[in-house]
Design an enzyme around this catalytic site. Structure first.
Site, PDB file in Angstrom:
ATOM      1  N   LYS A 276      27.146  19.156   4.559  1.00 16.68           N
ATOM      2  CA  LYS A 276      26.188  19.215   3.992  1.00 16.68           C
ATOM      3  C   LYS A 276      24.654  20.750   4.523  1.00 16.68           C
ATOM      4  O   LYS A 276      24.409  20.427   5.674  1.00 16.68           O
ATOM      5  CB  LYS A 276      25.970  18.058   3.772  1.00 16.68           C
ATOM      6  CG  LYS A 276      26.275  17.479   2.751  1.00 16.68           C
ATOM      7  CD  LYS A 276      25.326  16.002   2.454  1.00 16.68           C
ATOM      8  CE  LYS A 276      26.626  15.370   1.300  1.00 16.68           C
ATOM      9  NZ  LYS A 276      26.604  16.008  -0.544  1.00 16.68           N
ATOM     10  N   ARG A 350      36.226  10.991  -5.037  1.00 15.39           N
ATOM     11  CA  ARG A 350      36.980  10.889  -5.570  1.00 15.39           C
ATOM     12  C   ARG A 350      38.099  11.289  -4.719  1.00 15.39           C
ATOM     13  O   ARG A 350      39.223  10.335  -5.485  1.00 15.39           O
ATOM     14  CB  ARG A 350      36.762  12.062  -6.415  1.00 15.39           C
ATOM     15  CG  ARG A 350      36.717  13.423  -6.013  1.00 15.39           C
ATOM     16  CD  ARG A 350      36.570  14.928  -6.472  1.00 15.39           C
ATOM     17  NE  ARG A 350      34.715  15.161  -7.045  1.00 15.39           N
ATOM     18  CZ  ARG A 350      34.389  15.485  -7.243  1.00 15.39           C
ATOM     19  NH1 ARG A 350      34.358  16.644  -8.740  1.00 15.39           N
ATOM     20  NH2 ARG A 350      32.857  15.830  -7.133  1.00 15.39           N
TER      21      ARG A 350
HETATM   22  N1  BES Z   1      27.831  12.099  -1.638  1.00 13.84           N
HETATM   23  C1  BES Z   1      28.109  12.753  -2.504  1.00 13.84           C
HETATM   24  C2  BES Z   1      26.668  12.524  -3.140  1.00 13.84           C
HETATM   25  C3  BES Z   1      25.260  12.408  -3.367  1.00 13.84           C
HETATM   26  C4  BES Z   1      24.784  13.610  -3.141  1.00 13.84           C
HETATM   27  C5  BES Z   1      24.869  11.211  -3.098  1.00 13.84           C
HETATM   28  C6  BES Z   1      23.450  13.854  -3.763  1.00 13.84           C
HETATM   29  C7  BES Z   1      23.740  10.781  -3.366  1.00 13.84           C
HETATM   30  C8  BES Z   1      22.894  11.993  -3.426  1.00 13.84           C
HETATM   31  C9  BES Z   1      29.400  12.870  -2.715  1.00 13.84           C
HETATM   32  O1  BES Z   1      30.102  12.773  -2.065  1.00 13.84           O
HETATM   33  C10 BES Z   1      29.157  14.760  -2.880  1.00 13.84           C
HETATM   34  O2  BES Z   1      28.800  15.884  -1.369  1.00 13.84           O
HETATM   35  N2  BES Z   1      29.792  15.621  -3.632  1.00 13.84           N
HETATM   36  C11 BES Z   1      29.476  16.799  -4.569  1.00 13.84           C
HETATM   37  C12 BES Z   1      30.607  16.796  -5.238  1.00 13.84           C
HETATM   38  C13 BES Z   1      30.834  18.648  -4.938  1.00 13.84           C
HETATM   39  C14 BES Z   1      31.168  19.021  -3.777  1.00 13.84           C
HETATM   40  C15 BES Z   1      31.690  18.752  -6.177  1.00 13.84           C
HETATM   41  C16 BES Z   1      28.164  17.383  -4.897  1.00 13.84           C
HETATM   42  O3  BES Z   1      27.696  16.121  -5.844  1.00 13.84           O
HETATM   43  O4  BES Z   1      27.070  17.945  -4.250  1.00 13.84           O
HETATM   44 MN    MN Z   2      30.154  14.192  -0.279  1.00 14.73          MN
END
Ligand code: BES
Ligand code: MN
Ligand code: ZN
Length: 499
Positions: A276, A350
């Site tokens: 990230k 997921r």
């Molecule tokens: N934990 C994150 C989702 C999240 C994002 C929670 C921002 C709180 C604030 C999750 O694991 C994630 O990173 N999701 C990705 C999925 C994508 C890579 C398909 C996302 O939402 O960017």
């Molecule tokens: Mn994630």
């Protein structure tokens, strides 16, 4: 906190801060009218002048200077009577309590007459609202800045009518339990990731099990390997912290089938190899909010002795990068036997949920509810006003929706139509873990749906609601504890309708 209920007149109550409630566009009620008279008509004048408007969340502080027994008086607005509900009452209580604490009060007394709601629910809402509004996370503050010494130590509810006292007491007890569980969830979510590892959460669950008579089982890595939890193990492969699969059982429902609650418990989400951006990465300590909410709901169910069988499942791991981390391109074999191609290691929630949902099916549950900070796309779709809901069962969705309306932890449904499944088709495996930007909230849920067999199932995406950057009336900025009250309300309603 000392909490009490007494019959009497609020104007006779010796307290640091009395709270009297007002509806918009209405003359002060009987109790407020008496206080107004004691104050020589001050309240009527304030309202005429527009200095105090009883809008939702509106508060006005007065110093009665001996004309009533209270040191301070808070006038708190409830909005219009026709829009009034328990959430408005929680908001008013939260605001009033915060205001009085800031003013220096050490105890509060609420007058709850003329509200027109069920007394038990009224008391519950007053206690929930004030305790949740007063919540602070002070564990890591060592200095006395922020007035951390100033605190409210006692809350009283004063009833005009003695026969109401019993119902009010029952509501107070429920409110105290629910606020206590919510505070536990907020504490867990606010904690630094180094102090809320999978092992620490497992220990926390063990302590809860001891205190509340729950059954606990923690699966270690070797057991997960034997079972074939390839998805959870894949996510855990980059972390120095050992993963834990935490199983908490509550049984007080005789032969009834179990309710399975599954909570995403990523104790820190770096994104893994698909790392990230660093901005806001600190917030990814909140990625265990689903698991914390499930633990909180089990604590509450046990404390309220609900006549139900419940199993809580917390797949717990970090999502980290290292030489041993899983990679884009890998294919993971899940507990269900289905395979998932990894497109993005940041779509890890997921994956761990797919194993936990498959495990939930082993209980032949009456329903499965999972709760997860799953997608940033959920925030794009709904903002921070609603938790995303998707699922396979109309009745279950309706029940969760109703629980959301009652608790103020509102949910909004999104569709799980066939076309969305095309977006997670893989060339080499049964599915892929990321479907691109289109409908990101939905494609995540579509993947989950492949792991719940035919059991009634609802998925709750709390990615946007688990944390708030702004203070809300009974939710100070930071971890909201979302899901705990929602799940609890669902369980309480379920116990009533499935006797
Ligand atoms: N934990 C994150 C989702 C999240 C994002 C929670 C921002 C709180 C604030 C999750 O694991 C994630 O990173 N999701 C990705 C999925 C994508 C890579 C398909 C996302 O939402 O960017
Ligand atoms: Mn994630
Ligand atoms: Zn995550």
């Amino acid at each position: 906190m000392k909490i009490s209920v007494a019959a009497g007149k609020i104007e006779k109550q010796k307290t640091d801060g009395a709270v009297v409630l007002f509806f918009e566009n209405e003359k002060p009620g009987v109790v407020a009218g008496r206080i107004d008279k004691a104050l020589g008509g001050t309240i009527t004048r304030l309202m005429k002048r527009g200095d105090f408007e009883p809008k939702p969340g509106g508060v006005h502080l007065l110093y009665p200077e001996g004309r009533i027994a209270a040191e301070r008086l808070i006038l708190a607005g409830l909005g219009k009577r026709e829009d009034f509900n328990l959430n408005r009452l929680r908001q008013a209580a939260g605001k009033a309590a915060q205001h009085l604490r800031a003013a220096g009060a050490a105890d509060i007394a609420f007058s709850c007459d003329g509200i027109g709601l069920d007394p038990e629910e009224t008391a519950q809402a007053l206690i929930e609202g004030s305790l949740l509004g007063l919540y602070r996370f002070l564990k890591y503050k060592t200095s006395e800045e922020n007035n951390i010494k100033k605190d409210i130590r006692a809350i009283a509810i004063i009833a005009e009518h003695a026969p109401e006292v019993k119902a009010l007491q029952a509501g107070v007890k429920t409110g105290e339990i629910i606020a206590g569980s919510t505070a536990m969830v907020r504490d867990m979510v606010s904690s630094p990731p180094a102090d809320m590892t999978p092992a620490i959460i497992a220990a926390k669950a063990r302590q809860l099990a001891r205190d509340f008579g729950l059954k606990l089982q923690v699966l270690e890595r070797s057991q997960m390997e034997k079972l074939g939890m390839g998805a959870l193990l894949g996510v855990a492969s980059g972390s120095a912290q050992p993963p834990k699969f935490i199983i908490v059982e509550y049984r007080r429902g005789g032969k009834k089938p179990v309710i399975a609650l599954v909570g995403k418990t990523i104790t820190f989400d770096s994104g893994g190899i698909s790392i990230k951006p660093s901005e806001n990465m600190d917030k990814m300590k909140d990625d265990m909010s689903g698991g914390a909410a499930v633990l909180g709901a089990l604590r509450t169910a046990a404390a309220l002795k609900l006549p139900l069988n419940i199993v809580g499942l917390l797949p717990a791991t970090e999502n980290m990068l290292s030489g041993s981390a899983y990679k884009p391109g890998d294919v993971l074999r899940t507990l269900s036997g289905q395979t998932i191609e990894i497109i993005n290691t940041d779509a890890e929630g997921r994956l761990i949920l797919s194993d936990a949902l498959a495990y939930a099916c082993r209980y032949k549950p009456a329903v499965i509810v999972d709760i997860a900070t799953l997608t940033g796309a959920c925030r794009i779709a709904l903002g921070q006003e609603a938790t995303g809901m998707l699922g396979t069962d109309e009745k279950l969705k309706r029940k969760i929706h109703e629980a959301g309306e009652k608790t103020g932890e509102r949910v909004w449904e999104m569709p799980l139509w066939e076309g969305y499944y095309d977006l997670i088709k893989s060339d080499i495996a049964d599915m892929k873990n990321a479907g691109g930007r289109d409908g990101g909230l939905i494609t995540a849920a579509a993947l989950l749906s492949k792991f719940v067999q035919n059991y009634p199932w609802v998925h709750l995406d709390i990615a946007a609601t688990a944390w708030t950057e702004k203070d809300r009336p009974y939710t100070p900025k930071g971890a909201t504890g979302i899901g705990m009250r929602l799940l609890t309300q669902f369980l309480r309603d379920y116990a009533v309708s499935n006797k």
